[in-house]
Design a protein around this motif. Structure first.
Motif, PDB file in Angstrom:
ATOM      1  N   GLY A  78      14.943  -1.729  -4.670  1.00 54.55           N
ATOM      2  CA  GLY A  78      13.685  -2.440  -4.654  1.00 54.55           C
ATOM      3  C   GLY A  78      13.567  -3.448  -5.787  1.00 54.55           C
ATOM      4  O   GLY A  78      13.003  -4.532  -5.619  1.00 54.55           O
ATOM      5  N   THR A  79      14.108  -3.086  -6.938  1.00 53.38           N
ATOM      6  CA  THR A  79      14.075  -4.013  -8.073  1.00 53.38           C
ATOM      7  C   THR A  79      14.774  -5.320  -7.700  1.00 53.38           C
ATOM      8  O   THR A  79      14.292  -6.418  -8.008  1.00 53.38           O
ATOM      9  CB  THR A  79      14.749  -3.359  -9.303  1.00 53.38           C
ATOM     10  OG1 THR A  79      14.037  -2.158  -9.618  1.00 53.38           O
ATOM     11  CG2 THR A  79      14.745  -4.283 -10.503  1.00 53.38           C
ATOM     12  N   GLU A  96      11.063  -3.625 -14.923  1.00 56.34           N
ATOM     13  CA  GLU A  96      12.233  -4.314 -14.386  1.00 56.34           C
ATOM     14  C   GLU A  96      12.993  -5.065 -15.481  1.00 56.34           C
ATOM     15  O   GLU A  96      13.622  -6.096 -15.234  1.00 56.34           O
ATOM     16  CB  GLU A  96      11.815  -5.203 -13.200  1.00 56.34           C
ATOM     17  CG  GLU A  96      11.170  -4.333 -12.123  1.00 56.34           C
ATOM     18  CD  GLU A  96      10.953  -4.951 -10.749  1.00 56.34           C
ATOM     19  OE1 GLU A  96      11.419  -6.080 -10.505  1.00 56.34           O
ATOM     20  OE2 GLU A  96      10.306  -4.283  -9.932  1.00 56.34           O
ATOM     21  N   ASN A 119       1.483   1.697  -7.696  1.00 59.58           N
ATOM     22  CA  ASN A 119       2.086   2.877  -8.335  1.00 59.58           C
ATOM     23  C   ASN A 119       1.261   3.353  -9.537  1.00 59.58           C
ATOM     24  O   ASN A 119       0.692   4.451  -9.522  1.00 59.58           O
ATOM     25  CB  ASN A 119       3.523   2.521  -8.725  1.00 59.58           C
ATOM     26  CG  ASN A 119       4.299   3.683  -9.321  1.00 59.58           C
ATOM     27  OD1 ASN A 119       3.733   4.709  -9.677  1.00 59.58           O
ATOM     28  ND2 ASN A 119       5.597   3.517  -9.443  1.00 59.58           N
TER      29      ASN A 119
HETATM   30  C1  LIG Z   1      10.371   2.259  -7.452  1.00 57.30           C
HETATM   31  C2  LIG Z   1       9.590   1.011  -7.460  1.00 57.30           C
HETATM   32  C3  LIG Z   1      10.223  -0.237  -7.524  1.00 57.30           C
HETATM   33  C4  LIG Z   1      11.708  -0.393  -7.707  1.00 57.30           C
HETATM   34  O1  LIG Z   1      12.466   0.148  -6.679  1.00 57.30           O
HETATM   35  P1  LIG Z   1      13.964   0.647  -6.981  1.00 57.30           P
HETATM   36  O2  LIG Z   1      14.494   0.912  -5.609  1.00 57.30           O
HETATM   37  O3  LIG Z   1      13.826   1.875  -7.818  1.00 57.30           O
HETATM   38  O4  LIG Z   1      14.671  -0.447  -7.689  1.00 57.30           O
HETATM   39  C5  LIG Z   1       9.435  -1.363  -7.501  1.00 57.30           C
HETATM   40  N1  LIG Z   1       8.105  -1.285  -7.388  1.00 57.30           N
HETATM   41  C6  LIG Z   1       7.454  -0.102  -7.318  1.00 57.30           C
HETATM   42  C7  LIG Z   1       5.968  -0.094  -7.174  1.00 57.30           C
HETATM   43  C8  LIG Z   1       8.168   1.087  -7.362  1.00 57.30           C
HETATM   44  O5  LIG Z   1       7.524   2.246  -7.325  1.00 57.30           O
END
Ligand SMILES: *Cc1c(COP(=O)(O)O)cnc(C)c1O
Length: 359
Positions: free
Chosen positions: A77-78, A107, A158
């Protein structure tokens, strides 16, 4: 030479008793036997050359689910956030996002380091803000002002307690950004939690997002993978960054098959995680001294100050009884429900926390 870790991992110390309930994060889910079987059976090719059938299947499904023209598979996700920012913005641009957002706090300073963009942190309750807050942050388009080119929102938020942006509030901030000539990006790490909790279809929820991604490694239980979606031209441009950053892959369909499996099997069941989070919150609210935030999805945040312990003290005590949580402030604890925690696990966690606080 002594090695000084800059990241303290969760206490998985072999000297500690085995974990019984792992509420540390929904990232700790393990691939299920069914998911592993789907991975074994994946029909794969060379992703970088565009001929991995399992990747195509996942991307087609994601584009359809989110109502976007195109989709791209990425390891994390990053990387989705950073590639979206690289694609939307140039050095010197300003991004508007909540002050507690993942792109600001988690990040590694990516927007500044990679794009050369600055992120202006907006204030607001539960990780959200409104159109008025955006309008107040807009700058006159002058030569000496940074161009404001992107609005970013997290769904769910989050650090906002896993809160769900209501559709009308979300649409309103997206409209305000578009009217100001900005593009819009959604960090949808837990987008499907918001979809399941609200009942709003995914494509409707993200209709005004120029780019959006979903993480498969949170409550969806896959070992890696996230999918970034947007217009055809956005994804074309984003592919350049994927290549440059080393994110373009080979037989990654093995991982994409896990994500497709998650789409088929692990979405509706997020409702169980939400129900377990409510049970956990209700149970903890009865422990003297704890102040518990009402969960909207699978994240339960609570404050330990009134119980006379710090978050770390409590986490350490309950870890000795096999219950793991994460601490996100001196007195702020986060407990996260997911597919490897059942109702009995939640009841056990409540019992252990109650015992460790009232001793
Ligand atoms: C976990 C998370 C990310 C990053 O995702 P990864 O797959 O861990 O890199 C980005 N934004 C939010 C809100 C997250 O909870």
């Amino acid at each position: 030479m002594a090695f000084s870790p800059i990241y303290a991992p969760p206490r998985m110390d072999p000297a500690l008793p085995p974990l019984r309930v792992n509420l540390y994060s929904d990232t700790q889910t393990k691939p299920s036997p069914g998911m592993k079987a789907a991975m074994m059976a994946a029909d794969v090719g060379d992703e970088q050359h565009g001929d991995d059938p399992a990747i195509h299947e996942l991307c087609d499904r994601m584009a359809a689910l989110l109502g976007k023209e195109a989709a791209m598979f990425l390891p994390s996700g990053t990387m989705c956030n950073q590639i979206a920012i690289l694609t939307h913005c140039r050095a010197g641009d300003e991004i508007l996002a909540h002050e507690l957002s993942h792109i600001i706090a988690n990040e590694g300073g990516g927007p500044g380091a990679l794009t050369g963009a600055v992120v202006l942190g907006l204030k607001g309750e539960r990780g959200q803000f409104n159109s008025e807050t955006i309008r107040a942050a807009l700058r006159e388009p002058r030569r000496n002002a940074p161009p404001q080119t992107l609005l970013e929102v997290e769904q769910t938020a989050n650090s906002g307690g896993g809160s769900v942006w209501p559709l009308d509030k979300l649409n309103a901030v997206m409209d305000t950004a578009h009217e100001a000539g900005m593009r819009t990006h959604m960090d949808g790490a837990r987008l499907m939690n918001a979809v399941v909790a609200s009942g709003v279809p995914a494509h409707e929820m993200v209709a005004k997002c120029d780019s959006v991604w979903l993480d498969f490694t949170k409550g969806l239980g896959a070992p890696l993978g996230a999918v970034l979606c947007g217009s055809g031209s956005f994804i074309d441009e984003a592919w350049r960054w994927k290549q440059r950053l080393g994110g373009s892959l080979r037989q990654a369909g093995i991982c994409a098959a896990a994500c497709t499996y998650a789409l088929e099997h692990n979405i509706d069941r997020l409702a169980e995680d939400h129900a377990n989070a409510r049970i956990l919150a209700r149970g903890l609210a009865q422990v003297p001294g704890l102040i518990v935030e009402e969960p909207e999805t699978n994240l339960v945040f609570f404050d330990t100050r009134g119980a006379g312990v710090t978050a770390d003290e409590l986490a350490e005590r309950i870890r000795r009884d096999g219950v793991q949580v994460s601490t996100v402030g001196k007195y702020r604890v986060r407990a996260c429900t997911h597919l490897d925690v059942d109702r009995a696990g939640v009841e056990l966690a409540i019992q252990v926390i109650r015992e460790k606080i009232s001793r």
